[in-house]
Scaffold this motif. Structure first.
Motif, mmCIF file in Angstrom:
data_model
loop_
_atom_site.group_PDB
_atom_site.id
_atom_site.type_symbol
_atom_site.label_atom_id
_atom_site.label_comp_id
_atom_site.label_asym_id
_atom_site.label_seq_id
_atom_site.Cartn_x
_atom_site.Cartn_y
_atom_site.Cartn_z
ATOM 1 N N VAL A 189 0.771 -1.389 -0.032
ATOM 2 C CA VAL A 189 -0.041 0.075 0.169
ATOM 3 C C VAL A 189 0.942 1.190 -0.196
ATOM 4 O O VAL A 189 0.603 2.084 -0.926
ATOM 5 C CB VAL A 189 -0.768 -0.123 1.109
ATOM 6 N N ASN A 190 1.830 1.378 1.006
ATOM 7 C CA ASN A 190 2.749 2.353 1.082
ATOM 8 C C ASN A 190 3.342 2.694 -0.528
ATOM 9 O O ASN A 190 3.508 4.058 -0.845
ATOM 10 C CB ASN A 190 3.657 2.229 2.165
ATOM 11 N N GLU A 191 3.939 1.501 -1.004
ATOM 12 C CA GLU A 191 4.768 1.810 -2.268
ATOM 13 C C GLU A 191 3.694 2.284 -3.469
ATOM 14 O O GLU A 191 3.839 3.139 -4.180
ATOM 15 C CB GLU A 191 5.460 0.486 -2.710
ATOM 16 N N TRP A 192 2.330 1.847 -3.354
ATOM 17 C CA TRP A 192 1.437 2.071 -4.357
ATOM 18 C C TRP A 192 0.995 3.499 -4.226
ATOM 19 O O TRP A 192 0.885 4.487 -5.030
ATOM 20 C CB TRP A 192 0.339 1.278 -4.189
ATOM 21 N N VAL A 193 0.882 3.968 -2.991
ATOM 22 C CA VAL A 193 0.690 5.355 -2.634
ATOM 23 C C VAL A 193 1.780 6.241 -3.168
ATOM 24 O O VAL A 193 1.446 7.555 -3.607
ATOM 25 C CB VAL A 193 0.354 5.379 -1.057
ATOM 26 N N GLU A 194 2.963 5.998 -2.970
ATOM 27 C CA GLU A 194 4.040 6.771 -3.408
ATOM 28 C C GLU A 194 3.900 7.178 -5.031
ATOM 29 O O GLU A 194 4.064 8.260 -5.337
ATOM 30 C CB GLU A 194 5.295 6.216 -2.832
ATOM 31 N N SER A 195 3.560 6.165 -5.736
ATOM 32 C CA SER A 195 3.292 6.084 -6.897
ATOM 33 C C SER A 195 2.323 7.055 -7.267
ATOM 34 O O SER A 195 2.269 7.947 -8.347
ATOM 35 C CB SER A 195 3.007 4.982 -7.643
#
Length: 441
Positions: free
Chosen positions: A128-134
């Motif tokens: 989730v964190n990595e997707w939100v960064e994108s």
């Protein structure tokens, strides 16, 4: 709902719009609607005296010549060309008038509220964190997660961020069964949002929802409507094999929009800016590893009305233990000819949704199926059998997805997966090897 909200973001057939023709004509004059024929036609000169006809369907955008046919049309009383590529959504002909909304899209009317009360595993939270960064930098993202990793819950986390930014979102899946599985979970997680659910035969809503759950074919109906499109299982048929569906997704997206992807078996041809890999299921148990059972003459036995002994024994063991199971077949004909009274489904079966729900509710113990149920089905304690796993339709990706139906719940994290075959193929070996490698990761 005003006229603009009714028409925004979609491609309409003129005769289907419940508005006065004077209103439609005024909107066309104001450049809020663009009028196009259903089928555009051109003549291109190749040589001095040689001409070819070239067509394009303005709904699905196909220009492949074999997608078009002509007949005498009772509407225009002429010989009329129509599109066969998207005919399952209603006939589009040369005499059809299509209206494209060119005006602005209204902002979201409600304040989004995410009410999901589950807990993320460490790997899910990381995804989730990595997707939100994108999302924060407007980049496309691929979540490459094993079957049963909790991809839907990970999607929830990303969608929560998108909604706070005022994005209107489409989640597109290849199969109706997946949409029906996702719909109640979305409606529970985003309780105060309008969620439109679209598949073949479903009710077509007026205007745009906050979140649209749709089979990929339904995106033929949209034009620059969404800020974000999420493609679930982008490697699956028909999306992976249909260029017009890929174009439809891009056309349904606003010019500044972004496409994100989720899959357990992603196609390496996907072009994304960033990727997250999750090699473990949410409950921490390994993926069930398939076992191979050789049956040399299964086709002859089935043709004679006899169930091969190994398959009969496997079915009996599951029934005695009261364990639900799916038995996959390579063809509809073999599925139909299989002896016994077990319920069976395929893509055109009228009671497909009802039988799947009966299996989920425990009203029936088994379901015979084609590859239509290889994805998107989550049933506790499910066991998996594949008849004819050596046949070409059972690719590496299909076999991984089929095996992934077993052991998905934390209450029943294991399951039996057996490939009944008359010869081991590279796809079978690669599927098993990939599952073992993911378990090692």
């Amino acid at each position: 709902m005003n006229v603009h909200q009714q028409l925004q973001g979609k491609i309409h057939e003129r005769h289907a719009i419940q508005l006065p023709q004077t209103t439609i004509s005024t909107l066309i004059q104001q450049n809020l609607l663009q009028l196009l024929p259903g089928i555009s036609r051109q003549r291109n000169s190749l040589y001095t005296k040689s001409f070819t006809k070239k067509f394009q369907c303005n709904r699905c955008q196909t220009s492949d010549l074999h997608h078009f046919a002509a007949h005498y049309c009772l509407k225009c009383h002429k010989h009329c060309t129509y599109c066969r590529n998207c005919i399952q959504m209603g006939k589009i002909s040369s005499c059809t008038e299509l209206l494209f909304w060119l005006g602005e899209i209204s902002p979201l009317s409600e304040t989004p509220s995410f009410v999901w009360r589950g807990n993320y595993s460490h790997l899910q939270q990381q995804a989730v964190n990595e997707w939100v960064e994108s999302i924060e930098v407007n980049k496309s993202h691929l979540v490459n997660a094993v079957c049963g990793a909790g991809k839907t819950e990970i999607m929830f986390g990303a969608i929560e961020t998108l909604l706070t930014k005022g994005h209107r979102i489409a989640v597109a899946c290849p199969r109706t069964d997946v949409i029906l599985e996702l719909a109640p979970r979305f409606q529970q997680a985003f309780a105060n949002c309008r969620i439109d659910v679209l598949y073949g035969g479903s009710e077509k809503p007026i205007g745009l929802g906050t979140i649209t759950l749709a089979t990929t074919h339904q995106l033929y109906r949209y034009f620059q409507a969404f800020d974000t499109v999420i493609i679930d299982e982008a490697d699956a048929f028909p999306y992976s094999a249909n260029k017009s569906l890929v174009r439809a997704v891009k056309r349904a997206l606003k010019p500044t929009g972004v496409i994100h992807y989720i899959s357990a078996t992603p196609n390496r041809s996907l072009t994304v800016d960033r990727e997250t890999l999750i090699a473990r299921r949410f409950h921490g148990y390994p993926l069930p590893v398939p076992r191979f059972t050789k049956i040399l003459r299964y086709q002859r036995q089935l043709n004679q009305g006899t169930i091969p002994k190994a398959i009969e024994l496997w079915m009996h063991e599951n029934e005695v233990s009261n364990r639900p199971y799916l038995l996959f077949f390579p063809t509809v004909r073999m599925l139909s000819d299989f002896p016994g009274n077990s319920e069976r489904v395929h893509s055109e079966h009228p009671l497909r949704k009802e039988y799947v729900q009966q299996l989920r509710d425990g009203e029936i113990n088994c379901l015979l199926t084609t590859t239509i149920l290889e994805r998107g089905i989550t049933i506790p304690n499910l066991q998996i059998g594949v008849i004819g796993s050596e046949q070409p339709i059972f690719t590496k990706q299909a076999l991984i997805q089929i095996a992934g139906r077993a052991g998905r719940s934390s209450e029943f994290p294991t399951g039996d997966v057996v490939f009944f075959h008359r010869g081991i193929t590279d796809d079978m070996i690669q599927a098993k090897r990939t599952i073992e490698e993911l378990n090692q990761l």
